[in-house]
Write a protein that holds these residues in place. Structure first.
Motif: not given
Length: 305
Positions: A30, A45-48, A54-55, A57-58, A75-76, A78
């Protein structure tokens, strides 16, 4: 290694992150992605691993993820974010202020003859104290008790959540402080019953929130199985996973009994439906996460649900 970052929405490649260590975490990804795309700060940011996953976790490590042959992450965006604490403070300040506007009968609400002339019914004064106490308690808990596992939420939630609390706060106060308001059908006994339930559940709700604060060490996201302590209000953990929601529903049932208003009962029902949904989700997560989680517990209603 290199990571290909693809838009979840358009499926088009946004950029390539080069020289990523296999020991790097999603938090590092990120940070690097933000350098290439400054508008997408890290909490946005959200990564899958794939569009339906599901997204991540950091704390997830690149080496342990089942990446495809192209090392692709989806990448999504948010959307614009706002701090959880800020949202809660605004949510709870609204009904606190709005209720008192109707209680003191500000101009243009009930007519000039009632302006700044609060009702003489003692239950109306008690209801104002109870309602104000509840939201002052919530503001205090937000500032000093709650520890948020997530720092931010989409800013659109601010308007959705605030409109819910603010609208109900105004409606409840409008009818209770209306000049034509009539007290409970069964008089003082009904009022005292409702007040007793309200006070008992407020104490229980605060006890659970304080317990949760001590259950999660500061600065961590560590999760443990909540269990009954020496505080009698926590004994409800022996029966349900989310006693804070059980007590919260009880608070508004007590308030509805005390004031005998349909809108207060409607607020209790709406809150119950929403909190039941949250409780069921948290209950499932507890059972999935902890193999030794007590199987006899229900989510929100002892022995039933």
């Amino acid at each position: 290694m290199d990571l290909n970052i693809v838009s979840l929405k358009t499926k088009r490649q946004l950029c390539k992150l080069e020289g990523i260590s296999k020991s790097a975490t999603i938090a590092t990804v990120k940070e690097l992605f933000e350098k290439k795309n400054p508008r997408y700060y890290q909490s946005r940011q959200s990564f899958r691993l794939n569009p339906k996953a599901k997204s991540l976790k950091d704390s997830d490590i690149v080496a342990t993820m089942n990446l495809d042959v192209d090392n692709t992450l989806y990448f999504k965006d948010l959307g614009p974010q706002i701090a959880w604490a800020t949202v809660f403070l605004l949510e709870y300040a609204g009904p606190l202020v709005l209720y008192l506007v109707f209680y003191f009968r500000f101009p243009f609400i009930y007519g000039d003859e009632f302006t700044f002339k609060p009702s003489s019914e003692w239950v109306v004064r008690v209801a104002a104290l109870c309602h104000s106490f509840h939201y002052v308690k919530r503001l205090f808990e937000t500032k000093f008790i709650h520890r948020f596992s997530h720092g931010t939420m989409p800013i659109r939630n601010l308007f959705k959540n605030s409109s819910y609390y603010w609208t109900f706060g105004a409606l409840i106060s409008y009818f209770i402080n209306h000049p034509k308001y009539t007290v409970a059908s069964y008089g003082e006994s009904q009022i005292m019953l409702g007040l007793g339930i309200f006070v008992f559940c407020e104490l229980g709700n605060f006890s659970i929130h304080y317990y949760f604060r001590n259950l999660r060490p500061a600065g961590t996201t560590r999760r443990q199985i909540p269990k009954a302590s020496t505080n009698p209000f926590t004994w409800l953990f022996s029966f349900v996973s989310c006693p804070n929601y059980t007590y919260e529903v009880g608070i508004w049932i007590g308030f509805a009994i005390m004031t005998q208003t349909a809108v207060a009962l409607l607020f209790a029902i709406c809150g119950c439906l929403q909190m039941t949904q949250w409780a069921l989700g948290k209950h499932r997560n507890y059972r999935r996460e902890f193999s030794d989680y007590p199987r006899s517990r229900k989510a929100i209603v002892p022995f039933l649900l």
